[in-house]
Design a protein around this motif. Structure first.
Motif, mmCIF file in Angstrom:
data_model
loop_
_atom_site.group_PDB
_atom_site.id
_atom_site.type_symbol
_atom_site.label_atom_id
_atom_site.label_comp_id
_atom_site.label_asym_id
_atom_site.label_seq_id
_atom_site.Cartn_x
_atom_site.Cartn_y
_atom_site.Cartn_z
ATOM 1 N N ALA A 92 1.113 17.694 12.657
ATOM 2 C CA ALA A 92 0.287 17.534 11.460
ATOM 3 C C ALA A 92 0.793 16.388 10.604
ATOM 4 C CB ALA A 92 0.278 18.839 10.656
ATOM 5 N N ALA A 93 2.105 16.247 10.521
ATOM 6 C CA ALA A 93 2.680 15.150 9.733
ATOM 7 C C ALA A 93 2.273 13.795 10.303
ATOM 8 C CB ALA A 93 4.201 15.282 9.695
ATOM 9 N N LYS A 94 2.235 13.677 11.632
ATOM 10 C CA LYS A 94 1.819 12.427 12.259
ATOM 11 C C LYS A 94 0.341 12.134 11.983
ATOM 12 C CE LYS A 94 5.097 12.956 16.102
ATOM 13 N NZ LYS A 94 5.221 13.214 17.559
ATOM 14 N N GLN A 152 -4.923 21.279 -3.137
ATOM 15 C CA GLN A 152 -5.210 19.857 -3.401
ATOM 16 C C GLN A 152 -4.338 19.357 -4.551
ATOM 17 O OE1 GLN A 152 -9.304 18.922 -4.359
ATOM 18 N NE2 GLN A 152 -8.846 16.775 -4.760
ATOM 19 N N GLY A 153 -4.153 20.182 -5.573
ATOM 20 C CA GLY A 153 -3.296 19.798 -6.694
ATOM 21 C C GLY A 153 -1.866 19.550 -6.256
ATOM 22 N N ILE A 154 -1.347 20.398 -5.363
ATOM 23 C CA ILE A 154 0.020 20.226 -4.863
ATOM 24 C C ILE A 154 0.117 18.962 -4.017
ATOM 25 C CG2 ILE A 154 1.847 21.265 -3.470
ATOM 26 C CD1 ILE A 154 0.610 24.004 -4.090
ATOM 27 N N GLY A 155 -0.861 18.772 -3.125
ATOM 28 C CA GLY A 155 -0.815 17.615 -2.238
ATOM 29 C C GLY A 155 -0.870 16.303 -2.992
ATOM 30 N N MET A 213 0.844 -1.200 0.000
ATOM 31 C CA MET A 213 0.000 0.000 0.000
ATOM 32 C C MET A 213 0.878 1.248 0.000
ATOM 33 S SD MET A 213 -3.027 1.031 2.710
ATOM 34 C CE MET A 213 -1.898 1.407 4.058
ATOM 35 N N PRO A 214 0.565 2.263 -0.822
ATOM 36 C CA PRO A 214 1.377 3.474 -0.852
ATOM 37 C C PRO A 214 1.350 4.196 0.486
ATOM 38 C CG PRO A 214 -0.661 3.782 -2.083
ATOM 39 C CD PRO A 214 -0.557 2.319 -1.768
ATOM 40 N N GLU A 215 2.454 4.829 0.821
ATOM 41 C CA GLU A 215 2.564 5.588 2.069
ATOM 42 C C GLU A 215 2.721 7.065 1.750
ATOM 43 O OE1 GLU A 215 5.796 4.055 4.315
ATOM 44 O OE2 GLU A 215 4.855 2.110 4.692
ATOM 45 N N TYR A 216 2.448 7.896 2.747
ATOM 46 C CA TYR A 216 2.680 9.328 2.601
ATOM 47 C C TYR A 216 3.437 9.838 3.821
ATOM 48 C CZ TYR A 216 2.029 14.348 2.838
ATOM 49 O OH TYR A 216 2.275 15.692 2.962
ATOM 50 N N ASN A 217 4.533 10.530 3.567
ATOM 51 C CA ASN A 217 5.311 11.173 4.623
ATOM 52 C C ASN A 217 5.455 12.647 4.268
ATOM 53 O OD1 ASN A 217 6.241 8.794 6.309
ATOM 54 N ND2 ASN A 217 6.925 8.161 4.273
ATOM 55 N N ALA A 218 4.968 13.503 5.129
ATOM 56 C CA ALA A 218 4.981 14.939 4.852
ATOM 57 C C ALA A 218 6.409 15.423 4.593
ATOM 58 C CB ALA A 218 4.378 15.707 6.019
ATOM 59 N N PRO A 219 6.626 16.254 3.571
ATOM 60 C CA PRO A 219 7.962 16.777 3.246
ATOM 61 C C PRO A 219 8.353 17.908 4.177
ATOM 62 C CG PRO A 219 6.359 17.657 1.701
ATOM 63 C CD PRO A 219 5.599 16.699 2.597
ATOM 64 N N GLU A 242 -1.779 21.160 2.527
ATOM 65 C CA GLU A 242 -1.108 20.283 1.563
ATOM 66 C C GLU A 242 -0.977 18.869 2.113
ATOM 67 O OE1 GLU A 242 3.216 19.246 -0.193
ATOM 68 O OE2 GLU A 242 2.883 21.384 0.142
ATOM 69 N N MET A 243 -0.565 18.755 3.370
ATOM 70 C CA MET A 243 -0.455 17.427 3.987
ATOM 71 C C MET A 243 -1.795 16.712 3.976
ATOM 72 S SD MET A 243 1.802 17.992 7.422
ATOM 73 C CE MET A 243 2.976 19.329 7.588
ATOM 74 N N LEU A 244 -2.845 17.441 4.298
ATOM 75 C CA LEU A 244 -4.176 16.856 4.418
ATOM 76 C C LEU A 244 -4.649 16.299 3.076
ATOM 77 C CD1 LEU A 244 -6.262 16.501 6.680
ATOM 78 C CD2 LEU A 244 -7.228 18.723 6.052
ATOM 79 N N TYR A 245 -4.489 17.090 2.020
ATOM 80 C CA TYR A 245 -4.907 16.627 0.686
ATOM 81 C C TYR A 245 -4.016 15.491 0.181
ATOM 82 C CZ TYR A 245 -8.249 20.455 0.098
ATOM 83 O OH TYR A 245 -9.319 21.299 0.226
#
Length: 590
Positions: free
Chosen positions: A47-49, A303-306, A1-7, A116-119
């Protein structure tokens, strides 16, 4: 499953190093003592968590299950209710809200990073609170103190949600022809009757109440947009003591079955003499609603950036591991049967395009957030007025350019996966579907382009553009960087085209519409060149401190200026071709 980690590293770079946000906050009285660099970093870390560990794991399952409707009741996908309950415990809905009514009062420069993180973690989940934040903004700006004190605290808490009810089946962009009516009642309230479509979060099972902001017309309203008023219509009526009373005459007739954002309930809402309360002045509802819409337009741009960032992270991870063929220069992974695909020029082209456009978008979003903070909090009247003018000019650019480039980036990210990118389990095709709506809702990107060129440039003779150009030119002259001369060249291209279009529009009524989309894109590339020049200047100064991070930033800037910014040449040629090629066919010849 893909993951997301805030930059986080890049977000801190933009916030602290490029725009020096803590210094700005320290000189704005409303923010001084409320937020500093350490506070901002702590918020971003948390927010990243929340986004990476709580929301992102629900993104694919939410897409697979979708929101469900039965007999007027909407059920969100499994795990959404529990995640939302945890989410609102952190006060995230009220992050930028008015502290006098329970909001946290954080600056927009910080909020855009969180959005951005949220989207990126889950667009469907994000929309439930994004609409609430926008509704709160409109209520805070235009409603009576009684309405603000009653509705804002539980909305900032996240116990109540908000929605925006504009569109009707026959009236999308042309809101002047809406049919929803508001009849005055003896007690000062209004009876709202009509039907609205495409209402994000119009019904859901996450909150105990939903506060609808509804555009409607009074009996004696003038025709057209000048006859629209704004009303607050709660799903559940509220007692004098703030407790919930009986159900209002509001119902969800159905939900839409969509290409993407399937876990977000997009509702048909019916108002059958529902009790509503006037927000702002009669027949001035559209102006009040635009307070919310402009917020939502920047938010949807983000949303486009996220989505692009999420696609990039997945694509880079895949490109480092997937082995296919040998590098053009010879074997790289000599111990393997083939090399990782990240060695191939075309894969690098796609990855660098996503990286350059996403990081440029992140920086430009922060810049627009800076102008919003100045417009809201500055004590200097001139600075405040200039910031307001820039916000008006740049909001359509942010909404449309972020989302147009966001789709391009998500398609590139999918393409890196080859055939696997078309398979659901990898997550890339969902991002393509989810980001696609961002070009359509909150004002289609074609409408944004018309707004930019027609209203924000031609209508005022380019006054706001001159303000932006003066800032860019001043930066280029003060920083004799590698890219200063190219930035000036592109700025002059934008200014020359703007002047040419001002003249063309006087003689050709089709000219603005014919040139607007290409003009907005050209504007976007020049705006990104400005923030990339700023980022490159900082990266060059600090290169010895961290050659890995700053070196990558400089290399990405080089790619942007050499391979992406030249797109302005073809855009200029298209614009100067004029409107005539669009009208060479009669309607029946299409």
């Amino acid at each position: 499953m893909p993951e997301y980690n805030a930059p986080l590293r890049d977000m801190r770079f933009v916030l602290h190093e490029v725009f020096d946000a803590p210094a700005l906050w320290a000189r704005l009285p409303a923010l001084a003592g409320t937020v500093d660099g350490d506070t901002a970093d702590a918020i971003l870390e948390e927010a990243a968590k929340v986004t990476g560990q709580l929301i992102a794991p629900l993104n694919r399952s939410g897409d697979e299950e979708g929101a469900q409707w039965q007999a007027g009741v909407v059920t969100t996908p499994k795990g959404f209710r529990e995640a939302y309950a945890t989410y609102i415990e952190g006060g995230w809905v009220g992050l930028s809200g008015n502290p006098e009514c329970g909001g946290m009062g954080m600056p927009k420069m910080l909020a855009v990073a969180f959005e951005e993180m949220l989207y990126a973690a889950g667009s469907s989940f994000a929309l439930y609170s994004a609409l609430s934040s926008g509704a709160c903004l409109a209520i805070d700006a235009h409603a009576s103190d009684e309405l603000k004190n009653t509705y804002l605290p539980p909305m900032y808490e996240g116990r109540w949600a908000g929605s925006m009810c504009l569109t009707e089946a026959h009236a999308g962009t042309d809101l002047g022809i809406i049919r929803t009516r508001a009849e005055p009642q003896a007690d000062g309230s209004y009876a709202i009757t009509g039907s609205k479509i495409f209402i994000t979060g119009g019904e859901q099972d996450l909150t105990e109440n939903i506060v609808h902001l509804v555009l409607a017309k009074l009996p004696d309203a003038p025709a057209g947009p000048k006859g629209i008023s704004l009303f607050l219509v709660p799903k559940v009526l509220v007692n004098a003591d703030g407790s919930l009373g009986g159900k209002n005459a509001v119902s969800c007739g159905s939900i839409e079955h969509k290409m993407g954002i399937k876990a977000s309930a997009t509702c048909v809402m019916n108002f059958d003499g529902a009790t509503g309360f006037l927000v702002g002045e009669p027949n001035r509802g559209l102006a009040a609603m635009f307070t919310m819409m402009n917020y939502e337009r920047l938010s949807i741009g983000i949303q486009g950036i996220g989505c692009a960032e999420a696609s990039y992270q997945n694509a880079v991870a895949y490109a480092r591991e997937r082995i296919q063929s040998r590098a053009p220069s010879g074997p790289v992974a000599k111990d393997k049967a083939a090399d990782p695909i990240i060695v191939h020029p075309d894969v690098r082209r796609m990855l660098l395009t996503i990286k350059a456009m996403t990081e440029g978008g992140r920086a430009f979003a922060c810049y627009v957030g800076q102008q919003l903070d100045l417009a809201k909090f500055s004590a200097d009247a001139d600075e405040k007025n200039d910031a307001e003018a820039l916000v008006a000019l740049l909001t359509p650019v942010a909404k449309a350019f972020f989302t147009d480039s966001g789709l391009e980036s998500c398609v590139h990210g999918q393409q890196v996966f080859g055939g696997h990118g078309y398979i659901r389990e990898w997550g890339q095709e969902q991002l393509v579907r989810d980001v696609r709506i961002a070009q359509i809702y909150e004002g289609t990107n074609g409408i944004q382009a018309l707004d930019l060129l027609g209203r924000k440039v031609v209508a005022n003779g380019g006054a706001a553009l001159r303000l932006f150009a003066a800032e860019v030119r001043d930066f280029a002259h003060r920083h004799e960087s590698e890219y200063a001369s190219e930035l000036l060249t592109e700025l002059e291209r934008l200014e020359a085209l703007s002047g040419w279009l001002l003249e063309q529009a006087k003689a050709d009524p089709h000219e603005v519409g014919a040139a607007s989309v290409e003009y907005l894109h050209l504007f976007g590339y020049v705006a990104y060149a400005y923030v990339w020049a700023r980022m490159a200047t900082v990266a060059q100064q600090r290169l010895d401190e961290d050659r890995d991070f700053y070196g990558a930033k400089l290399a990405t800037a080089e790619f942007y200026f050499r391979r992406l910014l030249p797109r302005t040449l073809s855009l200029e040629a298209s614009i100067r071709a004029g409107s005539a090629p669009l009208y060479g066919l009669a309607a029946e010849q299409f």
